[in-house]
Design an enzyme around this catalytic site. Sequence first.
Site, PDB file in Angstrom:
ATOM      1  N   ARG A 149     -10.340 -11.318   0.904  1.00 40.95           N
ATOM      2  CA  ARG A 149     -11.266 -12.445   0.367  1.00 40.95           C
ATOM      3  C   ARG A 149     -10.492 -13.872   0.311  1.00 40.95           C
ATOM      4  O   ARG A 149     -11.202 -14.755   0.296  1.00 40.95           O
ATOM      5  CB  ARG A 149     -11.522 -11.945  -0.939  1.00 40.95           C
ATOM      6  CG  ARG A 149     -10.446 -11.664  -1.967  1.00 40.95           C
ATOM      7  CD  ARG A 149     -10.891 -10.954  -3.226  1.00 40.95           C
ATOM      8  NE  ARG A 149     -10.884  -9.581  -2.948  1.00 40.95           N
ATOM      9  CZ  ARG A 149     -11.118  -8.488  -4.083  1.00 40.95           C
ATOM     10  NH1 ARG A 149     -11.524  -9.024  -5.233  1.00 40.95           N
ATOM     11  NH2 ARG A 149     -11.178  -7.438  -3.653  1.00 40.95           N
ATOM     12  N   LYS A 176       0.821  -1.268  -0.071  1.00 44.45           N
ATOM     13  CA  LYS A 176       0.076  -0.021   0.123  1.00 44.45           C
ATOM     14  C   LYS A 176       0.871   1.186  -0.090  1.00 44.45           C
ATOM     15  O   LYS A 176       1.953   1.104   0.528  1.00 44.45           O
ATOM     16  CB  LYS A 176      -0.830  -0.020   1.300  1.00 44.45           C
ATOM     17  CG  LYS A 176      -2.188  -0.822   1.319  1.00 44.45           C
ATOM     18  CD  LYS A 176      -2.790  -0.632   2.518  1.00 44.45           C
ATOM     19  CE  LYS A 176      -4.013  -1.528   2.581  1.00 44.45           C
ATOM     20  NZ  LYS A 176      -5.052  -1.787   1.287  1.00 44.45           N
TER      21      LYS A 176
HETATM   22  N1  BES Z   1      -8.347  -3.813   3.666  1.00 39.21           N
HETATM   23  C1  BES Z   1      -8.500  -3.300   2.266  1.00 39.21           C
HETATM   24  C2  BES Z   1      -9.751  -2.427   2.271  1.00 39.21           C
HETATM   25  C3  BES Z   1      -9.996  -1.159   2.876  1.00 39.21           C
HETATM   26  C4  BES Z   1      -9.392  -0.029   2.174  1.00 39.21           C
HETATM   27  C5  BES Z   1     -10.514  -1.199   4.075  1.00 39.21           C
HETATM   28  C6  BES Z   1      -9.513   1.065   2.903  1.00 39.21           C
HETATM   29  C7  BES Z   1     -10.653   0.198   4.618  1.00 39.21           C
HETATM   30  C8  BES Z   1     -10.192   1.435   4.141  1.00 39.21           C
HETATM   31  C9  BES Z   1      -8.364  -4.320   1.443  1.00 39.21           C
HETATM   32  O1  BES Z   1      -7.655  -5.402   1.749  1.00 39.21           O
HETATM   33  C10 BES Z   1      -7.758  -3.893   0.096  1.00 39.21           C
HETATM   34  O2  BES Z   1      -6.746  -3.441   0.185  1.00 39.21           O
HETATM   35  N2  BES Z   1      -8.625  -4.000  -0.773  1.00 39.21           N
HETATM   36  C11 BES Z   1      -8.192  -3.352  -2.111  1.00 39.21           C
HETATM   37  C12 BES Z   1      -8.743  -4.435  -3.214  1.00 39.21           C
HETATM   38  C13 BES Z   1      -8.197  -4.102  -4.482  1.00 39.21           C
HETATM   39  C14 BES Z   1      -6.621  -4.644  -4.676  1.00 39.21           C
HETATM   40  C15 BES Z   1      -8.739  -5.059  -5.513  1.00 39.21           C
HETATM   41  C16 BES Z   1      -8.744  -2.137  -2.432  1.00 39.21           C
HETATM   42  O3  BES Z   1      -9.849  -1.584  -1.958  1.00 39.21           O
HETATM   43  O4  BES Z   1      -7.979  -1.559  -2.879  1.00 39.21           O
HETATM   44 ZN    ZN Z   2      -5.457  -5.558   1.374  1.00 39.89          ZN
END
Ligand code: BES
Ligand code: ZN
Length: 464
Positions: A314, A240
């Site tokens: 997921r 991230k």
């Molecule tokens: N934990 C995150 C989602 C999230 C983002 C929760 C911001 C709370 C605040 C999740 O694991 C994630 O990173 N999802 C990605 C999915 C993408 C790579 C398809 C996302 O939402 O960017």
């Molecule tokens: Zn994630």
Amino acid sequence: MNIKLINEIKSDIKVEFLTKDRLKKHKLKKRLKLAGFCASQDSVCFLHEKNTLACGIENDEADNYRSASAQTIKALKSSNYKSATFTVDENNIQAMIEGIILGGYEFNEYKSKPKKTKLKNIYLSCTDVKKLQKSFQDAVIVAEATCFSRDIVNTIPQELNPPSFAKLASKLAKDNDLICEILGEKKLKKEKCNAMLAVGRASVHESQLIHLTYKPKNAKKIITLVGKGLTYDSGGLSLKPATSMVTMKMDKAGACAVLGIIKAVSELKLDIEVHAFIGAVENMIGGDAYKPDDVITTRSTKTVEVRNTDAEGRLVLCDVLDYAQEKVEADYIFDFATLTGACMVALGQYTTGAMGHSTKLKHSFVMQASTDSGELIGHLPFNRHLKKLLKSDIADISNVASKPYGGAITAGMFLDNFIKEKNKEKWLHFDIAGSAYTESPWDCNVYGATGAGVRFMSSFLKTL
Ligand code: BES
Ligand code: ZN
Ligand code: ZN
């Protein structure tokens, strides 16, 4: 802070909620007007010489009572009063308690000198204590379970990792007479939870699958709850960006909601059997990390192509959902997860996204449980076109969709691949990515975790 239901007034100050109409007829209207009070929603005004605190409400809707109670309790906490009495509005006692307990919540674990408050006792005064006692107690149980969930989400990843999460769950089990089973990595390997294990592989902390059960004697229904418990989500090798990583301690909020719900249900002594399954995992980087390009054989035997290690929730949930469906024949299966940033884009930060196949179930939540609890829930519809975006050229399915639009729905549809045919109509997925955490206060939510899911699910379970 203690909260009590009484039938006389015995405190330092009295709180009154006033609409513009009630203000016009109020015996203190001249003084209140002089002080600049015009009963606009959430405005508070102390009349110290009259031992009165007025707070404005737009009308008698529950949402207004909750929000006004939250503002009032904050004002009282920074005053020098030791006790206060709220006159109960019978129809809105639950909203008032939510406002007082959740709006007055503070998490000061890491402050060396937390602000002290003199406020010790809150009284809710009404004419018929007997009549309101049950609604009062139930609302306090649910609000306190919400604070319990908030406390865990707010706990830093330094302290809260998968093994310490398991410890905390087993303590809750002990305190509330629940059955507790915990699977560490050795058992997870035996169970072939390869997707969950892959996500946790680069962490120094062992992944844990936690199963708590509340089993009363004459249970009428069986409920399975599943929670995403990423004690930290760095994104893994698909790392991230620095600013998005901050707050990712909250990626365990689904698991914390599930703990809060089973705590509430056991204290409300509801006649339903509840199973809470939690996948507690830390998503980190390292030489051993799982990679984009890996293909994982999940517990269900379906293979998944990893194209983004940040879509890890997921992968944890697909194994936990599969395990949960094998262990328990439930009437309902609900999962809670901070699954996608896309859910916030779709519905805004304040609303939980509900997904699934059963129109009836979705209706129960989006219309009823949401209104009863004051939590916001919106429905996100599955469709066959988005489903195609999860196709993989080398495995059964990809862990991310080939297009970013509708990301909350494609994540939900990924999970759908792991719901057994007989359970399709029993399942709902709740994406709480936006609603679980906030950096600016809103409604009865203060900075940090909100405890999303605990109130609306408790509301639903009470109706069974
Ligand atoms: N934990 C995150 C989602 C999230 C983002 C929760 C911001 C709370 C605040 C999740 O694991 C994630 O990173 N999802 C990605 C999915 C993408 C790579 C398809 C996302 O939402 O960017
Ligand atoms: Zn994630
Ligand atoms: Zn995540």
